[in-house]
Design an enzyme around this catalytic site. Structure first.
Site, PDB file in Angstrom:
ATOM      1  N   ASP A  39       0.583  18.213  14.243  1.00 52.32           N
ATOM      2  CA  ASP A  39       1.870  17.519  14.140  1.00 52.32           C
ATOM      3  C   ASP A  39       2.558  17.386  15.502  1.00 52.32           C
ATOM      4  OD1 ASP A  39       2.311  20.173  14.435  1.00 52.32           O
ATOM      5  OD2 ASP A  39       3.840  20.342  12.865  1.00 52.32           O
ATOM      6  N   HIS A 243     -10.315   8.811  41.379  1.00 50.92           N
ATOM      7  CA  HIS A 243      -9.361   9.083  40.302  1.00 50.92           C
ATOM      8  C   HIS A 243      -9.361  10.562  39.899  1.00 50.92           C
ATOM      9  CE1 HIS A 243      -9.114   4.593  38.976  1.00 50.92           C
ATOM     10  NE2 HIS A 243      -8.367   4.872  40.021  1.00 50.92           N
ATOM     11  N   ASP A 260      -1.640  10.805  45.145  1.00 50.72           N
ATOM     12  CA  ASP A 260      -1.385   9.464  44.620  1.00 50.72           C
ATOM     13  C   ASP A 260      -0.550   9.675  43.363  1.00 50.72           C
ATOM     14  OD1 ASP A 260      -1.445   6.979  43.403  1.00 50.72           O
ATOM     15  OD2 ASP A 260      -3.573   6.621  43.793  1.00 50.72           O
ATOM     16  N   ASP A 271       3.980   3.488  42.668  1.00 51.99           N
ATOM     17  CA  ASP A 271       2.598   3.922  42.892  1.00 51.99           C
ATOM     18  C   ASP A 271       2.429   4.179  44.388  1.00 51.99           C
ATOM     19  OD1 ASP A 271      -0.121   4.305  42.819  1.00 51.99           O
ATOM     20  OD2 ASP A 271      -0.633   2.282  42.166  1.00 51.99           O
ATOM     21  N   HIS A 350     -12.880   0.258  47.047  1.00 52.42           N
ATOM     22  CA  HIS A 350     -11.932  -0.365  46.102  1.00 52.42           C
ATOM     23  C   HIS A 350     -11.179  -1.486  46.798  1.00 52.42           C
ATOM     24  CE1 HIS A 350      -8.554   1.740  48.015  1.00 52.42           C
ATOM     25  NE2 HIS A 350      -9.246   2.876  47.928  1.00 52.42           N
ATOM     26  N   HIS A 354      -3.230  -4.055  43.754  1.00 50.56           N
ATOM     27  CA  HIS A 354      -3.187  -4.617  42.393  1.00 50.56           C
ATOM     28  C   HIS A 354      -1.746  -5.015  42.112  1.00 50.56           C
ATOM     29  CE1 HIS A 354      -1.536  -0.654  41.326  1.00 50.56           C
ATOM     30  NE2 HIS A 354      -2.518  -0.139  42.038  1.00 50.56           N
ATOM     31  N   HIS A 361      -1.220  -0.821  36.816  1.00 56.79           N
ATOM     32  CA  HIS A 361      -2.114  -1.945  37.129  1.00 56.79           C
ATOM     33  C   HIS A 361      -1.599  -3.086  36.272  1.00 56.79           C
ATOM     34  CE1 HIS A 361      -5.497   1.076  38.355  1.00 56.79           C
ATOM     35  NE2 HIS A 361      -4.508   1.031  39.202  1.00 56.79           N
ATOM     36  N   GLU A 384      -3.019  -0.576  49.406  1.00 49.31           N
ATOM     37  CA  GLU A 384      -3.556   0.787  49.393  1.00 49.31           C
ATOM     38  C   GLU A 384      -4.969   0.913  49.923  1.00 49.31           C
ATOM     39  OE1 GLU A 384      -4.560   2.272  45.445  1.00 49.31           O
ATOM     40  OE2 GLU A 384      -3.564   0.545  44.566  1.00 49.31           O
ATOM     41  N   TYR A 388     -13.170   6.897  52.563  1.00 53.55           N
ATOM     42  CA  TYR A 388     -13.635   8.123  51.902  1.00 53.55           C
ATOM     43  C   TYR A 388     -15.046   8.404  52.397  1.00 53.55           C
ATOM     44  CZ  TYR A 388     -10.007   6.008  49.082  1.00 53.55           C
ATOM     45  OH  TYR A 388      -8.850   5.386  48.691  1.00 53.55           O
ATOM     46  N   ARG A 406      -6.152   7.821  51.841  1.00 49.70           N
ATOM     47  CA  ARG A 406      -5.606   6.572  51.289  1.00 49.70           C
ATOM     48  C   ARG A 406      -4.127   6.556  51.620  1.00 49.70           C
ATOM     49  NH1 ARG A 406      -7.557   6.733  46.620  1.00 49.70           N
ATOM     50  NH2 ARG A 406      -5.910   7.565  45.286  1.00 49.70           N
ATOM     51  N   GLU A 408      -0.798   4.264  50.411  1.00 52.39           N
ATOM     52  CA  GLU A 408      -0.433   3.238  49.425  1.00 52.39           C
ATOM     53  C   GLU A 408       1.073   3.047  49.377  1.00 52.39           C
ATOM     54  OE1 GLU A 408      -1.429   4.243  45.316  1.00 52.39           O
ATOM     55  OE2 GLU A 408      -1.325   2.119  44.783  1.00 52.39           O
TER      56      GLU A 408
END
Ligand code: GLY
Ligand code: MN
Ligand code: MN
Length: 444
Positions: A39, A243, A260, A271, A350, A354, A361, A384, A388, A406, A408
């Site tokens: 619940d 990710h 991130d 973001d 990547h 976006h 996104h 961004e 890597y 990164r 961004e």
């Protein structure tokens, strides 16, 4: 707190209805409640399309739009008031509230929808809905249509055309109004503060989740109900996992940490990614990679303006990163060739960004008629780039391995270029090192 004003929801409904074909109906369900266990429910987040058109934050509701309908174009089905349930779960708008506070022309209990909605659909030629994104709702819709079909011998006229609503609605969502940009600035401001707090708290011996806690603290303190997506706090080699969300590793002296994370305000996302040394001081290799990513981001900003296309910023990052990797000896060969055969993808796999909005996104087409979309005022996007270097990449000198960077930021296209919404977080090596050194002095 900054909110989308009520009048804007009404403007959006009218703008959508103005684009619908004559004699049509649009039907949109609220997001379903997701069960976490028994619940216990997941924190409720309204469906973005539903929120965009109504500002109504309750579950178990359905928006019906019928352009030109004399007895009211906007009907909202929602939960009835219920003293017992409200005592346990919180207040409900009810049908009166739907009309008084949310601008519905008419409102009915959600429990009556099977009896009422077929009558509203009947006689309309076209039904607009988000086909395919909510199978349970798609089934309900077909049930309502079949009710009408079953009465065809009595003269009932079922609709003949079913149209995906996404095309119209998502194109509207792509262009941010002044009120939307204001809310996004607020989300960006809070998220910037969260990154600063995490930078200040950064120490070897803490864990990734220690920094996540600093982010969450600023998000909630700023009034954000939740992060816009699962925060990524990735130290050391984890920064090479795009990710990564485990967020439980130790922060080690000499490692970088990549964060991130961004919060959501009134269902609008921010973001932000920043990468910094756990101990407050970049090593020579970390600095070289960091400054290359930063230079590529600067090159991308210069390509964001009306009449430039969506891909130009990405292409700019690819060129700067490839050129830089050759200079550092991480890639070998001719830059143009390395770009043409996508050799850079071993390190930059990547895209440079976006669309950003109610969804992190966000919706909106990236290509129109096979061509990259041309940027226009009000479009919001992230920038961004990243590099890597896999910990097990045997093709590069050992000193580079395991470095992931990164950077961004969030921008909105303006008449003359773009506004950076997230510039509140330090970004150059000097700025980051100064902020972290200051935090250490204060803590000592
Ligand atoms: N946080 C997901 C992204 O940067 O796209
Ligand atoms: Mn991000
Ligand atoms: Mn992003």
């Amino acid at each position: 707190m900054t909110h989308i004003p009520k009048a804007e929801y009404s403007r959006r409904r009218k703008a959508l209805m103005a684009q619908m074909e004559p004699n049509s109906i649009a039907i949109l369900p609220a997001a379903a409640v997701a069960i976490r266990n028994r619940d216990v429910e997941h924190v409720y987040r309204q469906d973005s399309d539903f929120q965009y058109l109504s500002g109504f934050t309750e579950p178990q509701a359905v928006i019906v739009l019928m352009p030109g309908r004399e007895h009211g174009e906007y009907v909202l089905f929602c939960r009835e008031r219920n003293a017992e349930r409200e005592l346990w779960d919180g207040l409900r708008a009810g049908q009166e509230g739907a009309i008084r506070d949310y601008g519905a022309d008419d409102a009915f209990p959600i429990t009556d929808i099977d009896d009422i909605l077929p009558g509203l659909i009947e006689g309309r030629d076209r039904v607009y809905s988000a086909m395919g994104s909510n199978p349970e709702f798609d089934r309900h819709l077909m049930d309502w249509i079949n009710v009408i079909r079953s009465k065809a011998h009595l003269g009932a006229q079922p609709p003949n055309e079913f149209v995906a609503l996404d095309h119209l609605l998502h194109d509207m969502r792509l262009y941010k109004s002044a009120a939307e940009v204001k809310v996004m600035r607020e989300a960006a401001r809070i998220s910037a503060q969260a990154h600063i707090r995490a930078m200040q708290a950064s120490r070897a011996g803490l864990h990734e989740y220690s920094l996540e806690a600093e982010l969450d603290y600023e998000f909630r303190k700023g009034g954000a109900k939740m992060p816009a997506y699962g925060s990524i706090v990735a130290a050391g080699r984890n920064s090479c996992i795009l990710h990564y969300q485990q967020n439980d590793a130790l922060l080690k002296d000499g490692d970088l940490v990549l964060i991130d994370a961004g919060c959501e305000i009134d269902c609008y996302a921010s973001d932000i990614t920043r990468t910094w040394p756990v101990n407050g001081k970049f090593s020579a290799e970390q600095k070289a990679i960091y400054e290359l990513v930063l230079a590529s981001q600067e090159a991308a900003f210069a390509e964001i303006a009306p009449n430039k296309n969506w891909n130009q910023a990405h292409e700019a990052t690819v060129r700067v990163i490839t050129t830089g990797l050759v200079k550092l000896g991480i890639l070998q060969g001719e830059v143009d060739e390395l770009i043409a055969n996508e050799a850079y993808k071993a390190f930059y796999m990547h895209r440079a960004g976006h669309w950003l909005g109610m969804d992190v996104h966000d919706v909106g087409e990236y290509k129109v008629g096979g061509e990259w979309r041309v940027l226009e005022v009000g479009m919001a996007l992230t920038v961004e780039p990243g590099i890597y270097i896999a910990p097990d990449n045997q093709n590069v000198a050992k000193k580079w391995r395991g470095i992931g960077v990164r950077i961004e930021d969030d921008v909105v296209v303006t008449k003359s270029g773009c506004e950076i919404l997230t510039s509140g977080v330090p970004k150059t090596v000097a700025e980051i090192e100064a902020l972290m050194a200051q935090a250490r002095t204060h803590a000592a």
